[in-house]
Design an enzyme around this catalytic site. Structure first.
Site, PDB file in Angstrom:
ATOM      1  N   ARG A 107     -10.050  -0.400  -1.019  1.00 17.35           N
ATOM      2  CA  ARG A 107      -8.951  -0.210  -0.995  1.00 17.35           C
ATOM      3  C   ARG A 107      -8.066   0.754  -1.990  1.00 17.35           C
ATOM      4  O   ARG A 107      -8.207  -0.226  -3.376  1.00 17.35           O
ATOM      5  CB  ARG A 107      -8.200  -1.529  -0.945  1.00 17.35           C
ATOM      6  N   HIS A 134      -5.266   2.814   7.338  1.00 15.84           N
ATOM      7  CA  HIS A 134      -5.730   1.504   7.633  1.00 15.84           C
ATOM      8  C   HIS A 134      -6.322   1.804   9.065  1.00 15.84           C
ATOM      9  O   HIS A 134      -5.983   0.629   9.039  1.00 15.84           O
ATOM     10  CB  HIS A 134      -4.181   1.359   7.279  1.00 15.84           C
ATOM     11  N   GLN A 137      -6.123  -2.741   9.289  1.00 13.98           N
ATOM     12  CA  GLN A 137      -5.401  -2.218   9.742  1.00 13.98           C
ATOM     13  C   GLN A 137      -5.220  -2.724  12.095  1.00 13.98           C
ATOM     14  O   GLN A 137      -4.462  -3.148  12.170  1.00 13.98           O
ATOM     15  CB  GLN A 137      -4.375  -2.925   9.175  1.00 13.98           C
ATOM     16  N   ASP A 230       7.329  -0.991   8.229  1.00 15.10           N
ATOM     17  CA  ASP A 230       6.336  -1.150   7.835  1.00 15.10           C
ATOM     18  C   ASP A 230       7.074  -1.225   6.253  1.00 15.10           C
ATOM     19  O   ASP A 230       8.523  -1.007   6.421  1.00 15.10           O
ATOM     20  CB  ASP A 230       5.446  -0.226   7.599  1.00 15.10           C
ATOM     21  N   CYS A 271       2.922  -5.246   9.365  1.00 12.90           N
ATOM     22  CA  CYS A 271       1.974  -5.541   8.490  1.00 12.90           C
ATOM     23  C   CYS A 271       1.948  -6.047   7.616  1.00 12.90           C
ATOM     24  O   CYS A 271       0.963  -6.521   6.756  1.00 12.90           O
ATOM     25  CB  CYS A 271       1.097  -4.344   8.010  1.00 12.90           C
ATOM     26  N   ARG A 316      -6.115 -10.037  10.983  1.00 16.07           N
ATOM     27  CA  ARG A 316      -6.542  -9.306   9.971  1.00 16.07           C
ATOM     28  C   ARG A 316      -7.858  -9.711   9.575  1.00 16.07           C
ATOM     29  O   ARG A 316      -9.177  -8.990   9.463  1.00 16.07           O
ATOM     30  CB  ARG A 316      -6.119  -8.720   8.591  1.00 16.07           C
TER      31      ARG A 316
END
Length: 339
Positions: A107, A134, A137, A230, A271, A316
């Site tokens: 990440r 991502h 996600q 987001d 998210c 997730r």
């Protein structure tokens, strides 16, 4: 035979609609197993390296719990724990970790970094987030949509806010692959890049998905089954907060915009983390300076029955477990399913 075995999960464009749907369905299956307390240790005895350049709540927690549930042993390696990219190159680090670990999660910032890890690491590498994509996600997001609506194809998902960030990129392209109509509502200078749009249009031509990119927030949300937003400034992004907030306020998900969908059953996704109130240090500072109660989503919508943000967050872990299990586990997944 395992169709996915040994593959890395770096970006959505590396996978077909059938493959992504399999990952989503398997995540739903694994969620059911966990709820029933049925053991599913497909990665027993495996060791997993978790490389983090960027801070995380959900990604770190999800990979850690997923690894443990699968019988693997996760090891967190933060930016201050190893010489990654500092005194040792990405390629050298990948070779060393690949000789000790069975899988690597990354990440961080650059997509090239996670690609180099996969090229030199000799083990599956999973993208926990980069500035471009991502993908983990996405499995959780479209899993949540499938849980709520029963199927994906033909749904309309609208993203409003900064339409050039990794989440917007991934939603646009993944939706196009899966046959989900995707609308992006964003100011003209914050809309997806030409290269991302080109990818999405090619995928949509194959799946039948309809895409809409507009600077009109009301046009963007019309007919949407799901609204998504987001944070307005991505981690590590150097921007003028005052300008960005003024620019994106018309794209805030509030009750007025939610009602413009014309559908009572529209759900809301985020998210996370979200600036929906003043109960964080950064949020209090930003909101106080602009005399606002919220930024990208209002608290009443965030806490409403239409909000599925915490179901999405919990997913997730199941999504990541699905990805790890199929790419590293000894499962029977025939090639014929994807022909």
């Amino acid at each position: 035979m395992n169709h996915f075995y040994g593959k890395s999960f770096l970006k959505e464009t590396d996978f077909s609609a059938a493959e992504l749907n399999y990952l989503i369905d398997f995540a739903i299956h694994l969620k059911s197993l966990k709820k029933q307390h049925i053991t599913h240790q497909y990665l027993a005895g495996k060791n997993i390296a978790l490389l983090f350049e960027k801070a995380s709540t959900r990604t770190r927690s999800a990979f850690t719990v997923a690894a443990n549930d699968l019988g693997a042993h996760p090891e967190f390696l933060g930016k201050n724990d190893i010489q990654f990219g500092n005194k040792e190159s990405v390629a050298d680090t990948a070779k060393v970790l690949g000789s000790m670990f069975d899988g690597i999660e990354f990440r961080g910032f650059k997509q090239k970094t996670v690609s180099d890890l996969a090229e030199y690491g000799s083990v599956p590498v999973w993208n926990g987030l980069t500035d471009d994509w991502h993908p983990t996600q996405m499995i959780a997001d479209f899993m949540t949509l499938k849980e709520k609506f029963g199927s994906l194809k033909g749904l309309t998902l609208t993203y409003v806010g900064d339409g050039r960030n990794n989440v917007a990129n991934s939603l646009l392209v993944t939706g196009a692959i899966l046959g989900v109509n995707v609308h992006i509502g964003a100011p003209s200078d914050l809309q997806p890049t030409a290269s991302i749009l080109e990818i999405a249009k090619k995928k949509a031509a194959q799946s039948g998905a309809k895409l809409l990119i507009t600077d009109d927030p009301e046009a963007a949300v019309e007919g949407a089954d799901a609204l998504y937003t987001d944070v307005w400034v991505s981690m590590g992004e150097d921007v003028d907060y005052d300008k960005r907030i003024k620019q994106l306020l018309p794209y805030q998900i509030n009750n007025d915009l939610l009602n413009k969908t014309g559908k009572k059953e529209t759900i809301v996704l985020h998210c996370l983390p979200a600036f929906h109130d003043t109960k964080t240090t950064i949020g209090a500072k930003l909101l106080g300076a602009h005399k606002l109660d919220a930024l990208e989503i209002t608290d009443d919508v965030f806490q409403s029955e239409q909000s599925v943000v915490f179901q999405e967050a919990a997913n997730r872990m199941h999504a990541i477990k699905s990805i790890m299990a199929v790419t590293l586990g000894n499962l029977f997944i025939p090639e014929s399913l994807f022909e």
